[in-house]
Design an enzyme around this catalytic site. Structure first.
Site, PDB file in Angstrom:
ATOM      1  N   LYS A   8       0.822  -1.211   0.000  1.00  0.00           N
ATOM      2  CA  LYS A   8       0.000   0.000   0.000  1.00  0.00           C
ATOM      3  C   LYS A   8       0.856   1.260   0.000  1.00  0.00           C
ATOM      4  O   LYS A   8       0.607   2.195  -0.769  1.00  0.00           O
ATOM      5  CB  LYS A   8      -0.963  -0.027   1.199  1.00  0.00           C
ATOM      6  N   THR A   9       1.863   1.298   0.860  1.00  0.00           N
ATOM      7  CA  THR A   9       2.760   2.461   0.883  1.00  0.00           C
ATOM      8  C   THR A   9       3.522   2.588  -0.429  1.00  0.00           C
ATOM      9  O   THR A   9       3.700   3.690  -0.963  1.00  0.00           O
ATOM     10  CB  THR A   9       3.747   2.340   2.055  1.00  0.00           C
ATOM     11  N   ASP A  22      -1.836   6.746   6.091  1.00  0.00           N
ATOM     12  CA  ASP A  22      -1.805   5.333   6.494  1.00  0.00           C
ATOM     13  C   ASP A  22      -2.711   5.124   7.706  1.00  0.00           C
ATOM     14  O   ASP A  22      -2.936   6.045   8.495  1.00  0.00           O
ATOM     15  CB  ASP A  22      -0.367   4.940   6.838  1.00  0.00           C
ATOM     16  N   THR A  69      -5.908  -1.518   6.885  1.00  0.00           N
ATOM     17  CA  THR A  69      -5.936  -2.979   7.001  1.00  0.00           C
ATOM     18  C   THR A  69      -7.316  -3.456   7.415  1.00  0.00           C
ATOM     19  O   THR A  69      -7.566  -4.663   7.430  1.00  0.00           O
ATOM     20  CB  THR A  69      -4.909  -3.458   8.042  1.00  0.00           C
ATOM     21  N   ARG A 126       6.815  -7.983   1.892  1.00  0.00           N
ATOM     22  CA  ARG A 126       7.649  -7.444   2.966  1.00  0.00           C
ATOM     23  C   ARG A 126       8.362  -8.560   3.711  1.00  0.00           C
ATOM     24  O   ARG A 126       9.545  -8.466   4.031  1.00  0.00           O
ATOM     25  CB  ARG A 126       6.794  -6.621   3.932  1.00  0.00           C
TER      26      ARG A 126
END
Length: 341
Positions: A66-67, A111, A160, A219
């Site tokens: 997302k980032t 975020d 999330t 990640r």
């Protein structure tokens, strides 16, 4: 207690390492073809019109990109990126200060948008639609709302837990992208790309091994790759092979399915301390010496996705597959009627 090597909320030094491996264009962003194609169309149309893109909402578990997508949006549009988070915006004045400092066309990445305070959220409605905020001066009957025009901007919200966003906020986003867990082949490509950037001599079998233990999350895949690299350097190895990769992952307590120390601790607690369940979240968290939020957000979703754990109205229950993964014999349904239903 420290989180394991696959904790999806990294420490600052881990974030810096991850940032260096992020893709910088949509073409490089692998594993989410549907979202990439849809977002690419939104950005191309905005460039063609010469306007700022619609506001974008990105949802999905931690670590899926997302980032990275927010950074790509700013890069593709050639505009600055301002990054903040919901917990940092607890008062309308916090949001007004951020919005008034934006430049024309800037991308604002918010975020954990679901954790923003309700008063700030209501101010955001007007900013998203009319590019204006009303700052209230004074209190009581004498209070006055002063409208402040702000530059046109694109809000990229990430969450999330999209279900916690109120409908009025969700409806103001022109595009919503739901990120899914990655397939092993996509993760293998990501690991191969990252290994080249890190200068790690990684063969195909090793890349596949790392990808298959990465819980569908880039990640985590990149973090495991760095741990394998560390293991190879300390043991004076050259090219990383499958045996070395497996030895490194075993050292960091990541099993062939991607379960780590916390996952196994949760599963073992349910099976050995509570007879397979049901057991409540707070009791389970105490038994593994972790915060309830960590158990709920980190371990539980992965165990449920593997079919090792079930959520029931009475609590968490280990499935037959969960028992067998630990090498334990599951009890019969007659011994515990809450099991295997």
């Amino acid at each position: 207690m420290e989180h394991s090597a696959v904790d999806p909320w990294p420490e600052p030094e881990e974030r810096a390492a991850e940032a260096a491996l992020r893709p910088s264009t949509l073409e490089e962003f692998e594993g989410q073809p549907r979202v990439s194609d849809q977002l690419g169309l939104v950005l191309s149309a905005a460039k063609h019109r010469g306007t700022t893109p619609d506001h974008v909402l990105l949802s999905g578990p931690p670590g899926l990109g997302k980032t990275t997508l927010a950074m790509i949006i700013a890069s593709e549009m050639g505009v600055p990126l301002h990054i903040t988070s919901g917990p940092a915006i607890q008062h309308p004045g916090d949001l007004a200060a951020i919005l008034s400092g934006l430049v024309e066309g800037e991308v604002l990445f918010l975020d954990e948008i679901h954790r923003m305070s309700r008063p700030a959220e209501e101010m955001l409605y007007l900013a998203m639609e009319d590019f204006r905020v009303d700052v209230v001066v004074g209190k009581g009957p004498g209070a006055t709302a002063i409208p402040i025009e702000i530059p046109a901007f694109t809000l990229v919200g990430a969450t999330t837990r999209v279900g916690l966003l109120p409908s009025p906020l969700r409806d103001r986003f022109g595009f919503t992208g739901n990120l899914d867990f990655y397939e092993v082949d996509d993760l293998q490509s990501i690991v191969t790309r990252s290994s080249a950037m890190l200068g790690v001599g990684l063969d195909e079998a090793s890349a596949h091994e790392i990808a298959s233990r990465s819980r569908g999350t880039p990640r985590i895949a990149n973090r495991l790759l760095r741990r394998v690299r560390d293991y190879a350097q300390v043991n004076n190895q050259g090219r990383v092979d499958l045996a070395l990769t497996r030895a490194a992952l075993e050292l960091y307590e990541v099993d062939p399915l991607g379960l780590d120390r916390l996952d196994r601790a949760v599963l073992e607690a349910i099976c050995t301390k509570f007879g397979g369940g049901p057991v409540g979240l707070s009791t389970l968290a105490i038994s593994v010496a972790e915060e309830a939020e960590t158990v709920q957000e980190v371990a539980e979703p992965f165990l449920v996705r593997l079919g090792f754990l079930m959520r029931t109205p009475r609590g968490r229950v280990a499935t037959e597959a969960g028992w067998r993964h630990l090498g334990l014999t599951p009890p019969s349904s007659g011994d515990n009627p809450d099991l295997f239903t």
